[in-house]
Motif scaffolding. Structure first.
Motif, PDB file in Angstrom:
ATOM      1  N   PHE A  64      -3.458  -5.470  -2.009  1.00 56.57           N
ATOM      2  CA  PHE A  64      -3.684  -4.501  -3.085  1.00 56.57           C
ATOM      3  C   PHE A  64      -2.392  -4.043  -3.773  1.00 56.57           C
ATOM      4  N   LEU A  65      -1.287  -4.783  -3.589  1.00 61.93           N
ATOM      5  CA  LEU A  65      -0.010  -4.345  -4.146  1.00 61.93           C
ATOM      6  C   LEU A  65       0.526  -5.350  -5.155  1.00 61.93           C
ATOM      7  N   ASP A  66       1.204  -4.807  -6.167  1.00 59.77           N
ATOM      8  CA  ASP A  66       1.975  -5.597  -7.124  1.00 59.77           C
ATOM      9  C   ASP A  66       3.419  -5.086  -7.040  1.00 59.77           C
ATOM     10  N   PRO A  67       4.275  -5.746  -6.256  1.00 62.39           N
ATOM     11  CA  PRO A  67       5.598  -5.192  -5.961  1.00 62.39           C
ATOM     12  C   PRO A  67       6.607  -5.302  -7.091  1.00 62.39           C
ATOM     13  N   SER A  68       6.267  -5.934  -8.209  1.00 58.55           N
ATOM     14  CA  SER A  68       7.253  -6.137  -9.280  1.00 58.55           C
ATOM     15  C   SER A  68       7.779  -4.811  -9.828  1.00 58.55           C
ATOM     16  N   ALA A  69       6.902  -3.790  -9.892  1.00 61.77           N
ATOM     17  CA  ALA A  69       7.328  -2.489 -10.413  1.00 61.77           C
ATOM     18  C   ALA A  69       8.367  -1.856  -9.500  1.00 61.77           C
ATOM     19  N   ASN A  98       2.148   4.178  -5.845  1.00 65.23           N
ATOM     20  CA  ASN A  98       1.078   4.655  -6.722  1.00 65.23           C
ATOM     21  C   ASN A  98       1.665   5.203  -8.027  1.00 65.23           C
ATOM     22  N   ASN A  99       2.787   5.980  -7.908  1.00 60.26           N
ATOM     23  CA  ASN A  99       3.417   6.534  -9.105  1.00 60.26           C
ATOM     24  C   ASN A  99       4.026   5.451  -9.985  1.00 60.26           C
ATOM     25  N   GLN A 100       4.460   4.349  -9.362  1.00 61.78           N
ATOM     26  CA  GLN A 100       5.069   3.257 -10.122  1.00 61.78           C
ATOM     27  C   GLN A 100       4.026   2.282 -10.668  1.00 61.78           C
ATOM     28  N   GLY A 101       2.741   2.542 -10.382  1.00 61.45           N
ATOM     29  CA  GLY A 101       1.681   1.670 -10.874  1.00 61.45           C
ATOM     30  C   GLY A 101       1.635   0.325 -10.193  1.00 61.45           C
ATOM     31  N   ALA A 102       2.102   0.271  -8.927  1.00 60.83           N
ATOM     32  CA  ALA A 102       2.161  -0.997  -8.201  1.00 60.83           C
ATOM     33  C   ALA A 102       0.897  -1.273  -7.391  1.00 60.83           C
ATOM     34  N   ILE A 103      -0.038  -0.312  -7.342  1.00 57.91           N
ATOM     35  CA  ILE A 103      -1.289  -0.497  -6.595  1.00 57.91           C
ATOM     36  C   ILE A 103      -2.400  -0.867  -7.572  1.00 57.91           C
ATOM     37  N   GLN A 104      -3.195  -1.850  -7.193  1.00 57.21           N
ATOM     38  CA  GLN A 104      -4.299  -2.284  -8.040  1.00 57.21           C
ATOM     39  C   GLN A 104      -5.265  -1.130  -8.294  1.00 57.21           C
ATOM     40  N   SER A 105      -5.772  -1.056  -9.484  1.00 57.63           N
ATOM     41  CA  SER A 105      -6.649   0.058  -9.869  1.00 57.63           C
ATOM     42  C   SER A 105      -8.067  -0.147  -9.312  1.00 57.63           C
ATOM     43  N   TRP A 138     -14.817   5.021  -3.712  1.00 56.33           N
ATOM     44  CA  TRP A 138     -14.324   4.905  -2.344  1.00 56.33           C
ATOM     45  C   TRP A 138     -13.292   3.793  -2.194  1.00 56.33           C
ATOM     46  N   GLN A 139     -13.332   2.786  -3.090  1.00 56.61           N
ATOM     47  CA  GLN A 139     -12.357   1.706  -3.018  1.00 56.61           C
ATOM     48  C   GLN A 139     -10.935   2.204  -3.294  1.00 56.61           C
ATOM     49  N   TYR A 140     -10.804   3.263  -4.105  1.00 54.38           N
ATOM     50  CA  TYR A 140      -9.491   3.841  -4.410  1.00 54.38           C
ATOM     51  C   TYR A 140      -8.821   4.324  -3.124  1.00 54.38           C
ATOM     52  N   TYR A 141      -9.571   5.085  -2.313  1.00 52.41           N
ATOM     53  CA  TYR A 141      -9.001   5.618  -1.068  1.00 52.41           C
ATOM     54  C   TYR A 141      -8.889   4.531   0.006  1.00 52.41           C
ATOM     55  N   PHE A 142      -9.831   3.585   0.008  1.00 54.01           N
ATOM     56  CA  PHE A 142      -9.795   2.511   1.002  1.00 54.01           C
ATOM     57  C   PHE A 142      -8.522   1.667   0.847  1.00 54.01           C
ATOM     58  N   ALA A 143      -8.148   1.337  -0.388  1.00 55.43           N
ATOM     59  CA  ALA A 143      -6.960   0.520  -0.642  1.00 55.43           C
ATOM     60  C   ALA A 143      -5.702   1.231  -0.146  1.00 55.43           C
ATOM     61  N   ARG A 144      -5.597   2.527  -0.390  1.00 57.14           N
ATOM     62  CA  ARG A 144      -4.408   3.266   0.016  1.00 57.14           C
ATOM     63  C   ARG A 144      -4.340   3.443   1.534  1.00 57.14           C
ATOM     64  N   ILE A 145      -5.488   3.603   2.172  1.00 58.07           N
ATOM     65  CA  ILE A 145      -5.500   3.704   3.643  1.00 58.07           C
ATOM     66  C   ILE A 145      -5.047   2.385   4.266  1.00 58.07           C
ATOM     67  N   ILE A 146      -5.534   1.272   3.730  1.00 62.94           N
ATOM     68  CA  ILE A 146      -5.136  -0.048   4.238  1.00 62.94           C
ATOM     69  C   ILE A 146      -3.634  -0.265   4.072  1.00 62.94           C
TER      70      ILE A 146
END
Length: 431
Positions: free
Chosen positions: A38-43, A134-141, A145-153
């Motif tokens: 769920f990450l885009d590390p380029s940012a 999250n602040n850098q926009g590196a997490i997939q939108s 419940w998927q919003y919190y699930f991605a961040r917990i993972i």
């Protein structure tokens, strides 16, 4: 060093330990390439390269895994922080102080407390790192419940990676060669060597294209780098020896004591911990700037810009903080009064110095002088890359801290190999 490795390789037991250590280190590098879902590390990669501070420092410790947001992004930084905290609390909390004096059992319990502290710190750092991503926009939108699930993972992956690194380090301690955590830190820094070589090649290409200045700057940096390594080796092995003479005692028909020895006081007793303390403290403003959007023209923006890595104020603060932390760390680790009492209990004296308070004052004076030299050594090595980078207009990727860690770990590994080879070639009294 090469002769030591060659001779150790000929011994089957040491060869197995070397291979096991190499295998674990390769696993750490593989884990540093596994992406977290769920990450885009380029940012974050662009932010680390432009911001610096604590983020560049963490990226250096992790061998680039931090900027790439991989499984081992936190690496051993939570364990280092936990170890420093527990080490300082051992002096302040009587319970931990008593555990430190209980031998192997006390050491085992302190290590257990350190691991639990590492787990808590890893979770907190993983949470903060995820918020930064999250602040850098590196997490997939996602929504719902998927919003919190991605961040917990993401948080669990970073935490699990940090604890897996600690487990691998303990495996090296048990079945390999050298200190496990130090070896993992060593391989992470060394892995950046290819990037440094590519940077030097890029500067040489600029010289060929017309920027002839780099024909002189690149060789100057290489020669300086080799000189720094030699200087670090000399200062790491340097010590001040205080002579001690023990009186003769006759118990029954046996005579005890009567020999002369010395108390070795290393010039660099605190290692790289003062640099770690100082860089972490100075990185707080940069970290705040990374998490909070502040205009560079505002008062707080101008104030935080004073702590940029390439400013003279940063270099001066860095220098004096390292000196201060060197004295602080030695003060909590080295007790001249206790050493003086131990010498007197064993019927020993320092030649020319009366037992008791004069001896403790003499030891304290020697420790103060060696601490000053050690702190000055660390300060110069840590601050020098800033000045060299400004002088040569080159980005010095491997700073003084990295070189000290690499050289220190290499020397420690060679010493362990030599001691183990000596035990295996020890001649008994029958030979």
């Amino acid at each position: 060093m090469l002769d030591t490795l060659r001779n150790a390789w000929k011994i089957e037991d040491l060869r197995k330990k070397l291979l096991f250590t190499f295998f674990i280190l390769m696993l750490t590098r593989i884990g540093s390439q596994i992406p977290v879902p769920f990450l885009d590390p380029s940012a974050l990669t662009s932010m680390v390269s432009s911001t610096g501070g604590i983020f560049s420092y963490l990226d250096m410790l992790t061998g680039g895994a931090f900027s790439r947001s991989t499984l081992f992004a936190l690496s051993i930084s939570p364990y280092i922080t936990a170890s420093i905290v527990i080490q300082l609390l051992t002096v302040a909390i009587p319970y931990l102080e008593n555990l430190a004096k209980e031998g192997e059992e006390g050491k085992r319990r302190i290590n257990k407390i350190t691991r639990y502290t590492t787990l808590a710190l890893a979770f907190l750092q993983a949470f903060a790192y995820t918020m930064l991503l999250n602040n850098q926009g590196a997490i997939q939108s996602f929504e719902g419940w998927q919003y919190y699930f991605a961040r917990i993972i993401i948080i669990l992956c970073f935490t699990a990676g940090a604890m897996l690194i600690v487990f691998m380090g303990e495996r090296i301690d048990a079945k390999g060669i050298g200190n496990g955590i130090s070896m993992i830190l060593f391989i992470g820094i060394v892995s950046r060597g290819g990037a440094v070589i590519n940077t030097m090649i890029a500067y040489l290409k600029l010289a060929v294209e017309g920027a002839t200045y780099y024909f002189f700057a690149v060789p100057f940096v290489i020669v300086l780098f080799l000189a720094v390594i030699a200087f670090i080796i000399v200062m790491t092995n340097a010590e001040r020896r205080i002579p001690v003479q023990y009186a003769k005692r006759i118990v029954g028909r046996k005579q005890y004591g009567g020999q002369s020895t010395f108390i070795p006081i290393k010039v660099n007793m605190s290692g790289v911990l003062p640099i770690i303390f100082a860089s972490t403290l100075l990185a707080i403003p940069t970290t705040i700037k990374g998490f909070v959007q502040i205009s560079d023209t505002s008062f707080f923006g101008k104030f935080l810009n004073l702590f940029n890595y390439n400013t003279i104020w940063y270099g001066l603060l860095y220098f004096f903080l390292i000196m201060g932390f060197s004295y602080f760390y030695v003060a909590i680790q080295y007790n001249p009064i206790e050493i003086s009492n131990n010498i007197r209990k064993n019927s020993g004296t320092v030649p020319g110095i009366r037992p008791g308070k004069p001896t403790s004052d003499y030891i304290a004076k020697i420790v103060s002088k060696t601490t000053f030299l050690g702190g000055l050594f660390l300060s110069v090595i840590a601050v020098a890359p800033i000045g060299v980078g400004a002088l040569t207009r080159m980005n010095i990727s491997l700073g003084g801290t990295s070189v000290i860690i690499v050289v220190g770990v290499a020397l420690d590994m060679v010493r362990q190999l030599e001691s183990q080879m000596m035990m295996r070639h020890y001649k008994g009294f029958l030979e």
